[in-house]
Structures are given as C-alpha cells and as structure tokens.
Design a protein around this motif. Structure first.
Motif, PDB file in Angstrom:
ATOM      1  N   THR A  10     108.570  73.896   5.997  1.00  0.00           N
ATOM      2  CA  THR A  10     109.430  72.519   6.009  1.00  0.00           C
ATOM      3  C   THR A  10     108.585  71.630   5.297  1.00  0.00           C
ATOM      4  O   THR A  10     108.119  70.562   4.476  1.00  0.00           O
ATOM      5  N   GLN A  11     106.945  71.852   6.476  1.00  0.00           N
ATOM      6  CA  GLN A  11     106.066  70.878   5.851  1.00  0.00           C
ATOM      7  C   GLN A  11     105.307  70.775   4.197  1.00  0.00           C
ATOM      8  O   GLN A  11     104.026  69.783   4.232  1.00  0.00           O
ATOM      9  N   ILE A  12     105.443  72.181   3.633  1.00  0.00           N
ATOM     10  CA  ILE A  12     104.599  72.320   2.757  1.00  0.00           C
ATOM     11  C   ILE A  12     105.759  71.386   1.829  1.00  0.00           C
ATOM     12  O   ILE A  12     106.648  71.170   1.576  1.00  0.00           O
ATOM     13  N   PRO A  13     104.505  70.585   0.514  1.00  0.00           N
ATOM     14  CA  PRO A  13     105.001  70.063  -0.569  1.00  0.00           C
ATOM     15  C   PRO A  13     105.694  70.287  -1.307  1.00  0.00           C
ATOM     16  O   PRO A  13     105.769  71.912  -1.559  1.00  0.00           O
ATOM     17  N   PRO A  14     106.835  70.155  -1.822  1.00  0.00           N
ATOM     18  CA  PRO A  14     108.330  70.692  -2.293  1.00  0.00           C
ATOM     19  C   PRO A  14     107.551  71.870  -3.548  1.00  0.00           C
ATOM     20  O   PRO A  14     108.420  72.681  -4.138  1.00  0.00           O
ATOM     21  N   ILE A  15     106.950  71.481  -4.100  1.00  0.00           N
ATOM     22  CA  ILE A  15     106.514  72.312  -5.474  1.00  0.00           C
ATOM     23  C   ILE A  15     105.367  73.652  -5.431  1.00  0.00           C
ATOM     24  O   ILE A  15     106.175  74.724  -5.505  1.00  0.00           O
ATOM     25  N   HIS A  92     104.496  62.147  -6.644  1.00  0.00           N
ATOM     26  CA  HIS A  92     104.156  61.431  -8.540  1.00  0.00           C
ATOM     27  C   HIS A  92     104.865  63.325  -8.723  1.00  0.00           C
ATOM     28  O   HIS A  92     104.078  63.937  -9.169  1.00  0.00           O
ATOM     29  N   LYS A  93     105.490  64.011  -7.988  1.00  0.00           N
ATOM     30  CA  LYS A  93     106.024  65.441  -8.197  1.00  0.00           C
ATOM     31  C   LYS A  93     105.719  65.498  -9.653  1.00  0.00           C
ATOM     32  O   LYS A  93     105.871  66.929  -9.216  1.00  0.00           O
ATOM     33  N   ALA A  94     106.492  64.588 -10.055  1.00  0.00           N
ATOM     34  CA  ALA A  94     106.961  65.263 -11.432  1.00  0.00           C
ATOM     35  C   ALA A  94     105.664  65.287 -12.395  1.00  0.00           C
ATOM     36  O   ALA A  94     105.422  66.117 -13.224  1.00  0.00           O
ATOM     37  N   ARG A 210     110.660  62.486 -15.007  1.00  0.00           N
ATOM     38  CA  ARG A 210     110.727  61.452 -13.558  1.00  0.00           C
ATOM     39  C   ARG A 210     112.375  60.794 -13.417  1.00  0.00           C
ATOM     40  O   ARG A 210     111.740  61.445 -11.561  1.00  0.00           O
ATOM     41  N   ARG A 211     112.781  61.202 -13.936  1.00  0.00           N
ATOM     42  CA  ARG A 211     113.553  60.944 -13.493  1.00  0.00           C
ATOM     43  C   ARG A 211     114.672  61.692 -12.517  1.00  0.00           C
ATOM     44  O   ARG A 211     115.226  61.998 -11.796  1.00  0.00           O
ATOM     45  N   LEU A 212     114.481  62.958 -13.590  1.00  0.00           N
ATOM     46  CA  LEU A 212     114.672  64.004 -12.844  1.00  0.00           C
ATOM     47  C   LEU A 212     114.127  64.755 -11.140  1.00  0.00           C
ATOM     48  O   LEU A 212     115.508  64.585 -10.090  1.00  0.00           O
ATOM     49  N   PHE A 213     113.478  64.383 -11.171  1.00  0.00           N
ATOM     50  CA  PHE A 213     112.480  64.075  -9.770  1.00  0.00           C
ATOM     51  C   PHE A 213     112.886  62.690  -8.507  1.00  0.00           C
ATOM     52  O   PHE A 213     112.118  62.823  -7.555  1.00  0.00           O
ATOM     53  N   GLY A 214     113.162  61.581  -8.756  1.00  0.00           N
ATOM     54  CA  GLY A 214     113.839  61.061  -8.542  1.00  0.00           C
ATOM     55  C   GLY A 214     112.763  59.829  -8.801  1.00  0.00           C
ATOM     56  O   GLY A 214     112.955  58.643  -7.539  1.00  0.00           O
ATOM     57  N   GLU A 215     112.116  59.765  -9.944  1.00  0.00           N
ATOM     58  CA  GLU A 215     110.940  58.369  -9.905  1.00  0.00           C
ATOM     59  C   GLU A 215     110.981  57.775 -11.148  1.00  0.00           C
ATOM     60  O   GLU A 215     111.377  58.021 -12.054  1.00  0.00           O
TER      61      GLU A 215
END
Length: 216
Positions: A10-15, A92-94, A210-215
């Motif tokens: 869970t500590q690993i970032p999502p992507i 900035h995941k997107a 970006r909107r899809l990733f909530g950004e």
C-alpha cells in the motif's frame, strides 16, 4: 507477515503498484498454465489484422517465467518507477501515466524492427532512464560491489542483463527501452524548457486524463 506485506504494497504509489501487480499476476498465470505466452505476445498482424487487441497491452506485463532475470527486472523497475512517481510525478499521476502511454506507443511501433514480441522490460527502462537523467549526481551502489553515479545506471543494468542471459539479444529490449526513455526525457526536460518554453502534449497529460485521475 501478511500485515507487513500489505503495508509495504500500500505504500507503493498507485501506477507503479498496479504495474507491479499485473506483471506478477501475468507471470503467475503463465506459470500455472492458465494462459500461454502465445496468447500474450505482440505482433501487428495478430493484434490489428486478426483483432486480438489485448496483445498490445499484455506485452507490457509479461517479464518472462519466474526466474532470476524476472526478479532482476521487476526489482529495478519497481524501485526506480516508485522513486520517480514519488518525486518528479508526485501529485501528477496523470502525467506519469501519459509518459508511460506515449512510451508504449513508441515501443509498439519499434517492436517489429527489433523483433521484440514482449515489451515489458523495454517499458521498464523508461522510468529507470528518466530517473537517472533527473538525478545526475546521485551515487548508486550496485549489489554492494561498486558505486556509480545515476546517469550510468541504465548502461550498467543493460550490461548486467547481457551477462545474466549470456547473449546480447536478451539485452536488445532493454537498449530499445533506454532509447525510448531518452526521447521521453528530451521531449519533457529539454524540448519543453529550452525550445518551446512551456508545456506541450508530450510533457503534460490531456485535460480529460487529468480529470480521470482527479487532477485539475
């Protein structure tokens, strides 16, 4: 132990976490004979002419049978993808997903030229290469044997993969990944800053993504 593993995951970032999970599950599915590699590899004819479009995706998640080479590629991709996602692409995941998406398209285009049916290790070298260029003065200890600076990391890993597999063909995919990583770095860190002077479609994800990733 399960609690510790769950906390670590869970500590690993999502992507990076999603990429890691799909890669492990794909290799396990092949190992358990739920699917075969013949159903996963990429070729333009099978993918686009025969309509087997999933091959354009599964080629990026199969790192080969569970072996030392599998662990080697998975460890280094996970380590540096995570570090890149937590630093340069924090919040900035997107943009990080967009980088991997554009790199994937380039790799699919180059695949027939180099006879690369599986592109997982090639894509894995994109974040490794980009991280190494963005941290040029960072010292890295390889296996506790010797220390290099970050820009030499991709070269060292390609050489190790070559030695590990005993043939340069095994490192061809890694070299192509480095080349695509260099293009990604140039378009993001050189072209946009020194030649354009602002963000471009190559450096910033589209608004809808970006909107899809909530950004915003």
């Amino acid at each position: 132990m399960p609690v510790g593993i769950e906390a670590w995951v869970t500590q690993i970032p999502p992507i990076t976490r999603g990429w890691l999970a799909l890669s492990v599950l794909t290799s396990l599915a092949v190992q358990c004979q739920l699917v075969t590699t013949l159903q996963l590899y990429y070729s333009p004819k099978s993918t686009f002419i025969n309509g087997q479009l999933w091959r354009a995706v599964t080629t990026f998640f199969y790192f080969g049978p569970i072996s030392l080479d599998f662990v080697f590629h998975l460890f280094f991709f996970m380590r540096y993808s995570r570090m890149l996602e937590e630093s340069s692409f924090a919040n900035h995941k997107a943009d990080y997903f967009w980088l991997l998406f554009l790199s994937s398209i380039m790799l699919l285009t180059l695949s027939p030229l180099f006879n690369l049916p599986f592109l997982s290790s090639s894509l894995a070298f994109v974040p490794i290469y980009l991280w190494s260029r963005r941290h040029p003065s960072t010292p890295i200890s390889l296996f506790g044997l010797f220390t290099i600076t970050a820009p030499y990391l991709p070269v060292a890993l390609v050489a190790f993969s070559w030695v590990l597999n005993g043939t340069w063909r095994a490192a061809a995919g890694d070299l192509v990944g480095c080349a695509v990583g260099h293009v990604g770095w140039f378009m993001r860190d050189v072209w946009t800053r020194e030649m354009v002077g602002g963000k471009t479609v190559f450096s910033e994800a589209p608004v809808r993504l970006r909107r899809l990733f909530g950004e915003q």
